[in-house]
Motif scaffolding. Structure first.
Motif, PDB file in Angstrom:
ATOM      1  N   PRO A 162       0.214  -4.029 -10.021  1.00 55.65           N
ATOM      2  CA  PRO A 162      -0.300  -4.647  -8.791  1.00 55.65           C
ATOM      3  C   PRO A 162      -0.379  -3.621  -7.664  1.00 55.65           C
ATOM      4  O   PRO A 162       0.457  -2.723  -7.564  1.00 55.65           O
ATOM      5  N   VAL A 163      -1.403  -3.750  -6.828  1.00 55.81           N
ATOM      6  CA  VAL A 163      -1.547  -2.853  -5.689  1.00 55.81           C
ATOM      7  C   VAL A 163      -0.463  -3.187  -4.669  1.00 55.81           C
ATOM      8  O   VAL A 163      -0.377  -4.323  -4.190  1.00 55.81           O
ATOM      9  N   PRO A 164       0.402  -2.219  -4.329  1.00 54.68           N
ATOM     10  CA  PRO A 164       1.485  -2.524  -3.386  1.00 54.68           C
ATOM     11  C   PRO A 164       0.955  -2.752  -1.978  1.00 54.68           C
ATOM     12  O   PRO A 164      -0.093  -2.220  -1.592  1.00 54.68           O
ATOM     13  N   ALA A 165       1.674  -3.538  -1.196  1.00 53.72           N
ATOM     14  CA  ALA A 165       1.266  -3.797   0.181  1.00 53.72           C
ATOM     15  C   ALA A 165       1.281  -2.524   0.999  1.00 53.72           C
ATOM     16  O   ALA A 165       0.474  -2.345   1.914  1.00 53.72           O
ATOM     17  N   SER A 166       2.200  -1.631   0.682  1.00 52.13           N
ATOM     18  CA  SER A 166       2.295  -0.354   1.379  1.00 52.13           C
ATOM     19  C   SER A 166       2.324   0.760   0.335  1.00 52.13           C
ATOM     20  O   SER A 166       2.944   0.600  -0.720  1.00 52.13           O
ATOM     21  N   PRO A 167       1.662   1.889   0.599  1.00 52.57           N
ATOM     22  CA  PRO A 167       1.657   2.959  -0.398  1.00 52.57           C
ATOM     23  C   PRO A 167       2.992   3.673  -0.526  1.00 52.57           C
ATOM     24  O   PRO A 167       3.286   4.250  -1.578  1.00 52.57           O
ATOM     25  N   GLN A 168       3.812   3.654   0.520  1.00 51.98           N
ATOM     26  CA  GLN A 168       5.059   4.400   0.507  1.00 51.98           C
ATOM     27  C   GLN A 168       5.982   3.939  -0.614  1.00 51.98           C
ATOM     28  O   GLN A 168       6.071   2.751  -0.914  1.00 51.98           O
ATOM     29  N   GLY A 169       6.677   4.916  -1.197  1.00 54.71           N
ATOM     30  CA  GLY A 169       7.684   4.600  -2.193  1.00 54.71           C
ATOM     31  C   GLY A 169       7.197   4.626  -3.620  1.00 54.71           C
ATOM     32  O   GLY A 169       8.010   4.545  -4.543  1.00 54.71           O
ATOM     33  N   THR A 170       5.894   4.748  -3.838  1.00 52.55           N
ATOM     34  CA  THR A 170       5.376   4.813  -5.205  1.00 52.55           C
ATOM     35  C   THR A 170       5.399   6.259  -5.693  1.00 52.55           C
ATOM     36  O   THR A 170       5.512   7.214  -4.907  1.00 52.55           O
ATOM     37  N   GLU A 171       5.249   6.435  -6.992  1.00 50.37           N
ATOM     38  CA  GLU A 171       5.188   7.786  -7.560  1.00 50.37           C
ATOM     39  C   GLU A 171       3.994   8.550  -7.004  1.00 50.37           C
ATOM     40  O   GLU A 171       4.103   9.739  -6.656  1.00 50.37           O
ATOM     41  N   THR A 172       2.852   7.868  -6.900  1.00 46.97           N
ATOM     42  CA  THR A 172       1.649   8.519  -6.359  1.00 46.97           C
ATOM     43  C   THR A 172       1.870   8.960  -4.922  1.00 46.97           C
ATOM     44  O   THR A 172       1.513  10.075  -4.525  1.00 46.97           O
ATOM     45  N   TRP A 173       2.481   8.091  -4.106  1.00 47.59           N
ATOM     46  CA  TRP A 173       2.758   8.444  -2.715  1.00 47.59           C
ATOM     47  C   TRP A 173       3.671   9.668  -2.625  1.00 47.59           C
ATOM     48  O   TRP A 173       3.402  10.593  -1.849  1.00 47.59           O
ATOM     49  N   ASP A 174       4.738   9.682  -3.405  1.00 51.83           N
ATOM     50  CA  ASP A 174       5.696  10.782  -3.336  1.00 51.83           C
ATOM     51  C   ASP A 174       5.024  12.112  -3.652  1.00 51.83           C
ATOM     52  O   ASP A 174       5.282  13.131  -3.001  1.00 51.83           O
ATOM     53  N   TYR A 203      -8.458  11.492  -7.793  1.00 55.78           N
ATOM     54  CA  TYR A 203      -7.831  11.485  -6.472  1.00 55.78           C
ATOM     55  C   TYR A 203      -8.455  10.487  -5.499  1.00 55.78           C
ATOM     56  O   TYR A 203      -7.775  10.046  -4.561  1.00 55.78           O
ATOM     57  N   ILE A 204      -9.708  10.150  -5.691  1.00 57.36           N
ATOM     58  CA  ILE A 204     -10.322   9.168  -4.789  1.00 57.36           C
ATOM     59  C   ILE A 204      -9.604   7.829  -4.898  1.00 57.36           C
ATOM     60  O   ILE A 204      -9.605   7.020  -3.960  1.00 57.36           O
ATOM     61  N   PHE A 205      -8.937   7.585  -6.034  1.00 56.59           N
ATOM     62  CA  PHE A 205      -8.207   6.338  -6.209  1.00 56.59           C
ATOM     63  C   PHE A 205      -6.829   6.373  -5.544  1.00 56.59           C
ATOM     64  O   PHE A 205      -6.108   5.373  -5.569  1.00 56.59           O
ATOM     65  N   ALA A 206      -6.481   7.512  -4.963  1.00 56.10           N
ATOM     66  CA  ALA A 206      -5.295   7.610  -4.112  1.00 56.10           C
ATOM     67  C   ALA A 206      -5.721   7.777  -2.654  1.00 56.10           C
ATOM     68  O   ALA A 206      -4.953   8.287  -1.829  1.00 56.10           O
ATOM     69  N   GLU A 207      -6.915   7.334  -2.328  1.00 55.11           N
ATOM     70  CA  GLU A 207      -7.467   7.547  -0.984  1.00 55.11           C
ATOM     71  C   GLU A 207      -6.573   6.950   0.100  1.00 55.11           C
ATOM     72  O   GLU A 207      -6.376   7.554   1.158  1.00 55.11           O
ATOM     73  N   ARG A 208      -6.016   5.762  -0.145  1.00 53.62           N
ATOM     74  CA  ARG A 208      -5.174   5.136   0.872  1.00 53.62           C
ATOM     75  C   ARG A 208      -3.948   5.993   1.174  1.00 53.62           C
ATOM     76  O   ARG A 208      -3.591   6.203   2.345  1.00 53.62           O
ATOM     77  N   ASP A 209      -3.318   6.512   0.135  1.00 53.15           N
ATOM     78  CA  ASP A 209      -2.148   7.369   0.319  1.00 53.15           C
ATOM     79  C   ASP A 209      -2.522   8.631   1.093  1.00 53.15           C
ATOM     80  O   ASP A 209      -1.853   9.021   2.061  1.00 53.15           O
TER      81      ASP A 209
END
Length: 299
Positions: A162-174, A203-209
């Motif tokens: 599921p798409v998290p409400a906030s990007p922080q704390g995920t492996e991708t964010w880190d 990487y475009i799929f990590a655009e929000r991060d």
């Protein structure tokens, strides 16, 4: 007899990241049929050697030609392009072929500060092909190049969650945070990077991060739309563009993966609005031309 114009275009990547290129291709070429192959069982390409990536690229190209009769091939992977596209061109000189490279040339046209960030896989950014590209642009801007080990793989693993409400704390964010901070300051002030080249299709799929980390003023440059336009030009030049009346009853899009099917299904739903029954699994060996395909559906 089936017209060559109605044959599909093959698109492949080491995983689901190439769906960003496929999305642009479908928008640019709405009357074409596509076969997409994600080599997820052998990802990430960016952390493997050229010989390995080359063997996979040749096996997949052969499979798409023999099993699907493709009329053109888009190598929607920067690493595979750098490692093997010259060999594929040599082996299949009649096949219209489009590869990817980090879009540092387009970045030159938009940067105002003269400092451009480039992120990509280690395989892409340490390749001779990228080195030659970068050397040819020296003096026109300052390029801050950052290999992002593990990032493409982290994005790949996250697509069926599921798409998290906030990007922080995920492996991708880190990972994004680690690499963006290592590059230096982003922004529009003198000495800051005002442009970021996304040198991997994932990487475009990590655009929000990435957007959260670099701020709203930084321009992102990715390759989907330029690749789609180049594919159109090649097909026009070869007389292979499909007209609406040339479309057969066959599906206009088939999606395959050598890895886990739920991952591809989730990515296809999220990014292409394609139902799960359009996704299939396939096994492709690098040593022989033997392949097997099975169709699976959501549980």
């Amino acid at each position: 007899m089936t017209s060559p114009n109605s044959q599909p275009i093959g698109v492949f990547d080491s995983g689901v990241g190439g769906l960003s290129v496929l999305r642009a291709l479908r928008a640019e070429l709405p009357h074409e049929r596509f076969v997409y192959l994600a080599d997820s069982a052998h990802a990430p390409y960016g952390e493997r050697g050229d010989a390995y990536v080359g063997a996979r690229t040749h096996a997949i190209t052969r499979h798409l030609l023999e099993q699907h009769g493709i009329k053109a091939l888009v190598v929607a992977c920067n690493t595979a392009t750098a490692a093997a596209i010259h060999e594929v061109r040599s082996r299949y000189p009649a096949l219209p072929l489009v590869g990817l490279e980090p879009a540092i040339k387009p970045a030159l046209a938009v940067t105002q500060t003269g400092r451009v960030g480039v992120i990509g896989t280690r395989g892409t950014l340490t390749s001779a092909k990228f080195g030659k590209l970068l050397a040819g642009l020296q003096g026109q801007a300052e390029f801050v190049v950052q290999p992002c080990d593990g990032l493409a793989h982290a994005i790949e693993r996250s697509v069926d969650r599921p798409v998290p409400a906030s990007p922080q704390g995920t492996e991708t964010w880190d990972l994004c945070e680690r690499y963006i901070e290592a590059m230096g300051a982003f922004g529009t002030a003198a000495g800051e990077m005002d442009t970021l080249v996304l040198g991997c299709t994932h990487y475009i799929f990590a655009e929000r991060d990435l957007r959260t980390l670099v701020g709203p003023a930084v321009r992102f440059i990715e390759t989907g739309e330029p690749v789609a336009r180049q594919t159109r030009r090649l097909l026009e030049g070869a007389g292979l563009l499909a007209a609406p009346q040339e479309q057969p009853a066959a599906p206009d899009l088939q999606l395959y993966t050598t890895g886990g099917l739920p991952q591809l299904q989730a990515a296809a739903r999220r990014w292409l609005d394609v139902p799960a029954d359009g996704c299939h699994t396939v096994a492709i060996t690098s040593e022989t031309t033997e392949t097997t395909e099975t169709t699976q559906h959501s549980l």
